[in-house]
Design a protein around this motif. Structure first.
Motif, PDB file in Angstrom:
ATOM      1  N   ASP A  92      43.883  14.259  35.620  1.00  0.00           N
ATOM      2  CA  ASP A  92      42.632  14.061  36.348  1.00  0.00           C
ATOM      3  C   ASP A  92      42.431  15.186  37.462  1.00  0.00           C
ATOM      4  O   ASP A  92      41.569  15.912  37.657  1.00  0.00           O
ATOM      5  CB  ASP A  92      42.362  12.818  36.737  1.00  0.00           C
ATOM      6  CG  ASP A  92      42.037  11.686  35.680  1.00  0.00           C
ATOM      7  OD1 ASP A  92      41.897  12.192  34.562  1.00  0.00           O
ATOM      8  OD2 ASP A  92      42.103  10.362  36.278  1.00  0.00           O
ATOM      9  N   GLU A  93      43.603  15.301  38.063  1.00  0.00           N
ATOM     10  CA  GLU A  93      43.880  16.286  39.379  1.00  0.00           C
ATOM     11  C   GLU A  93      43.575  17.677  38.832  1.00  0.00           C
ATOM     12  O   GLU A  93      42.912  18.454  39.151  1.00  0.00           O
ATOM     13  CB  GLU A  93      44.980  15.950  40.182  1.00  0.00           C
ATOM     14  CG  GLU A  93      44.869  14.747  41.045  1.00  0.00           C
ATOM     15  CD  GLU A  93      46.585  14.658  41.363  1.00  0.00           C
ATOM     16  OE1 GLU A  93      46.345  13.782  42.235  1.00  0.00           O
ATOM     17  OE2 GLU A  93      47.316  15.278  41.259  1.00  0.00           O
ATOM     18  N   GLY A  94      44.256  17.914  37.520  1.00  0.00           N
ATOM     19  CA  GLY A  94      44.391  19.227  36.981  1.00  0.00           C
ATOM     20  C   GLY A  94      42.983  19.528  36.550  1.00  0.00           C
ATOM     21  O   GLY A  94      42.360  20.751  36.764  1.00  0.00           O
ATOM     22  N   LEU A  95      42.411  18.666  35.805  1.00  0.00           N
ATOM     23  CA  LEU A  95      40.848  18.900  35.378  1.00  0.00           C
ATOM     24  C   LEU A  95      39.859  19.181  36.356  1.00  0.00           C
ATOM     25  O   LEU A  95      39.082  20.152  36.485  1.00  0.00           O
ATOM     26  CB  LEU A  95      40.510  17.685  34.369  1.00  0.00           C
ATOM     27  CG  LEU A  95      41.139  17.252  32.968  1.00  0.00           C
ATOM     28  CD1 LEU A  95      40.708  16.005  32.457  1.00  0.00           C
ATOM     29  CD2 LEU A  95      40.687  18.587  32.057  1.00  0.00           C
ATOM     30  N   THR A 101      37.625  13.247  33.180  1.00  0.00           N
ATOM     31  CA  THR A 101      38.923  12.203  33.881  1.00  0.00           C
ATOM     32  C   THR A 101      38.754  10.855  33.051  1.00  0.00           C
ATOM     33  O   THR A 101      37.827  10.652  32.564  1.00  0.00           O
ATOM     34  CB  THR A 101      38.803  12.157  35.435  1.00  0.00           C
ATOM     35  OG1 THR A 101      37.584  11.549  35.757  1.00  0.00           O
ATOM     36  CG2 THR A 101      38.730  13.550  36.043  1.00  0.00           C
ATOM     37  N   LEU A 102      39.671  10.195  33.163  1.00  0.00           N
ATOM     38  CA  LEU A 102      39.744   8.873  32.907  1.00  0.00           C
ATOM     39  C   LEU A 102      38.569   7.862  33.272  1.00  0.00           C
ATOM     40  O   LEU A 102      37.658   7.156  32.693  1.00  0.00           O
ATOM     41  CB  LEU A 102      40.976   8.128  33.101  1.00  0.00           C
ATOM     42  CG  LEU A 102      42.217   8.715  32.373  1.00  0.00           C
ATOM     43  CD1 LEU A 102      43.577   7.990  32.896  1.00  0.00           C
ATOM     44  CD2 LEU A 102      41.975   8.761  30.877  1.00  0.00           C
ATOM     45  N   ASN A 103      38.230   8.081  34.725  1.00  0.00           N
ATOM     46  CA  ASN A 103      37.189   7.395  35.434  1.00  0.00           C
ATOM     47  C   ASN A 103      35.772   7.949  34.612  1.00  0.00           C
ATOM     48  O   ASN A 103      35.027   7.322  34.467  1.00  0.00           O
ATOM     49  CB  ASN A 103      37.141   7.439  36.848  1.00  0.00           C
ATOM     50  CG  ASN A 103      38.254   6.719  37.437  1.00  0.00           C
ATOM     51  OD1 ASN A 103      38.606   5.606  36.866  1.00  0.00           O
ATOM     52  ND2 ASN A 103      38.763   6.795  38.574  1.00  0.00           N
ATOM     53  N   GLU A 104      35.703   9.166  34.554  1.00  0.00           N
ATOM     54  CA  GLU A 104      34.510   9.613  33.986  1.00  0.00           C
ATOM     55  C   GLU A 104      34.305   9.214  32.681  1.00  0.00           C
ATOM     56  O   GLU A 104      33.268   9.010  32.252  1.00  0.00           O
ATOM     57  CB  GLU A 104      34.291  11.270  33.899  1.00  0.00           C
ATOM     58  CG  GLU A 104      34.415  11.737  35.381  1.00  0.00           C
ATOM     59  CD  GLU A 104      34.687  13.342  35.327  1.00  0.00           C
ATOM     60  OE1 GLU A 104      34.290  13.895  36.402  1.00  0.00           O
ATOM     61  OE2 GLU A 104      35.358  13.871  34.789  1.00  0.00           O
ATOM     62  N   TYR A 105      35.353   9.240  31.617  1.00  0.00           N
ATOM     63  CA  TYR A 105      35.111   8.664  30.343  1.00  0.00           C
ATOM     64  C   TYR A 105      34.872   7.096  30.512  1.00  0.00           C
ATOM     65  O   TYR A 105      33.774   6.666  29.653  1.00  0.00           O
ATOM     66  CB  TYR A 105      36.451   8.570  29.797  1.00  0.00           C
ATOM     67  CG  TYR A 105      36.436   8.472  28.278  1.00  0.00           C
ATOM     68  CD1 TYR A 105      35.933   8.987  27.157  1.00  0.00           C
ATOM     69  CD2 TYR A 105      36.878   7.117  27.794  1.00  0.00           C
ATOM     70  CE1 TYR A 105      35.473   8.365  26.082  1.00  0.00           C
ATOM     71  CE2 TYR A 105      36.785   6.570  26.605  1.00  0.00           C
ATOM     72  CZ  TYR A 105      36.111   7.247  25.663  1.00  0.00           C
ATOM     73  OH  TYR A 105      35.913   6.741  24.486  1.00  0.00           O
ATOM     74  N   LYS A 106      35.257   6.463  31.430  1.00  0.00           N
ATOM     75  CA  LYS A 106      34.988   4.927  31.635  1.00  0.00           C
ATOM     76  C   LYS A 106      33.382   4.912  31.825  1.00  0.00           C
ATOM     77  O   LYS A 106      32.907   3.774  31.360  1.00  0.00           O
ATOM     78  CB  LYS A 106      35.864   4.065  32.445  1.00  0.00           C
ATOM     79  CG  LYS A 106      37.238   3.932  32.045  1.00  0.00           C
ATOM     80  CD  LYS A 106      38.133   3.588  33.097  1.00  0.00           C
ATOM     81  CE  LYS A 106      39.763   3.286  32.639  1.00  0.00           C
ATOM     82  NZ  LYS A 106      40.480   2.790  33.803  1.00  0.00           N
ATOM     83  N   GLU A 107      32.908   5.794  32.800  1.00  0.00           N
ATOM     84  CA  GLU A 107      31.705   5.725  33.130  1.00  0.00           C
ATOM     85  C   GLU A 107      30.801   6.019  32.103  1.00  0.00           C
ATOM     86  O   GLU A 107      29.631   5.462  31.848  1.00  0.00           O
ATOM     87  CB  GLU A 107      31.357   6.624  34.171  1.00  0.00           C
ATOM     88  CG  GLU A 107      29.889   6.540  35.004  1.00  0.00           C
ATOM     89  CD  GLU A 107      29.666   7.340  36.067  1.00  0.00           C
ATOM     90  OE1 GLU A 107      28.645   7.714  36.351  1.00  0.00           O
ATOM     91  OE2 GLU A 107      30.727   7.807  36.723  1.00  0.00           O
ATOM     92  N   TYR A 108      30.979   7.363  31.108  1.00  0.00           N
ATOM     93  CA  TYR A 108      30.631   7.927  30.130  1.00  0.00           C
ATOM     94  C   TYR A 108      30.261   6.769  28.929  1.00  0.00           C
ATOM     95  O   TYR A 108      29.048   6.499  28.460  1.00  0.00           O
ATOM     96  CB  TYR A 108      31.215   9.001  29.740  1.00  0.00           C
ATOM     97  CG  TYR A 108      30.805   9.372  28.194  1.00  0.00           C
ATOM     98  CD1 TYR A 108      29.655  10.218  27.619  1.00  0.00           C
ATOM     99  CD2 TYR A 108      31.857   8.828  27.041  1.00  0.00           C
ATOM    100  CE1 TYR A 108      29.540  10.444  26.488  1.00  0.00           C
ATOM    101  CE2 TYR A 108      31.460   9.395  25.504  1.00  0.00           C
ATOM    102  CZ  TYR A 108      30.214   9.952  25.572  1.00  0.00           C
ATOM    103  OH  TYR A 108      29.746  10.209  24.330  1.00  0.00           O
ATOM    104  N   ILE A 109      31.320   5.843  28.628  1.00  0.00           N
ATOM    105  CA  ILE A 109      31.215   4.998  27.672  1.00  0.00           C
ATOM    106  C   ILE A 109      30.435   3.719  27.694  1.00  0.00           C
ATOM    107  O   ILE A 109      29.825   3.302  27.091  1.00  0.00           O
ATOM    108  CB  ILE A 109      32.673   4.294  26.912  1.00  0.00           C
ATOM    109  CG1 ILE A 109      33.130   3.878  28.259  1.00  0.00           C
ATOM    110  CG2 ILE A 109      33.174   5.605  26.347  1.00  0.00           C
ATOM    111  CD1 ILE A 109      34.621   3.141  27.583  1.00  0.00           C
TER     112      ILE A 109
END
Length: 134
Positions: A5-8, A96-104
């Protein structure tokens, strides 16, 4: 936050015009805080993917007038499910993982925003969508 996530996040460009207002909806915040930076970061890949797509479609795109090219771009992204899904994957893979969770939580509306932003981005750059053989 994980190293991935930090890298992205460190790779993403800052977009000064995409301000996030406190009264903005969750979709608007996601659009301006995630989608726009990801689309900008992946821009060169989208251009190459579209040129490859157009070439594989017998290259007719390259001989069209500018107005017809704009329509072609819109139709290709809206109607060709396989191509649209490939583009979507190029975007979602940068979340990021959090963005993906928000996206779904609201993927249908966010997909529409995502594709509309991408269509406008490609239309704005129609002059760089040239036949690689030329």
């Amino acid at each position: 936050m994980t190293t991935r996530d930090e890298g992205l996040l460190s790779l993403r460009p800052q977009i000064t015009g995409a301000t996030i207002h406190p009264q903005a909806t969750a979709e608007e915040r996601f659009q301006n805080g995630t989608l726009r930076p990801v689309l900008k970061m992946q821009n060169e890949l989208f251009i190459e993917a579209f040129i490859n797509y157009a070439t594989k479609q017998k290259g007719q795109f390259f001989a069209l007038t500018t107005d017809k090219k704009l329509t072609y771009i819109e139709n290709a992204i809206h109607k060709d499910i396989k191509f649209r899904n490939a583009l979507k994957g190029m975007i979602i893979g940068q979340f990021t993982l959090n963005e993906y969770k928000e996206y779904i939580l609201n993927s249908s509306n966010l997909n529409k925003r995502m594709m509309n932003l991408l269509i406008e981005r490609m239309k704005d750059q129609v002059q760089v969508l040239v036949n690689p053989v030329d």
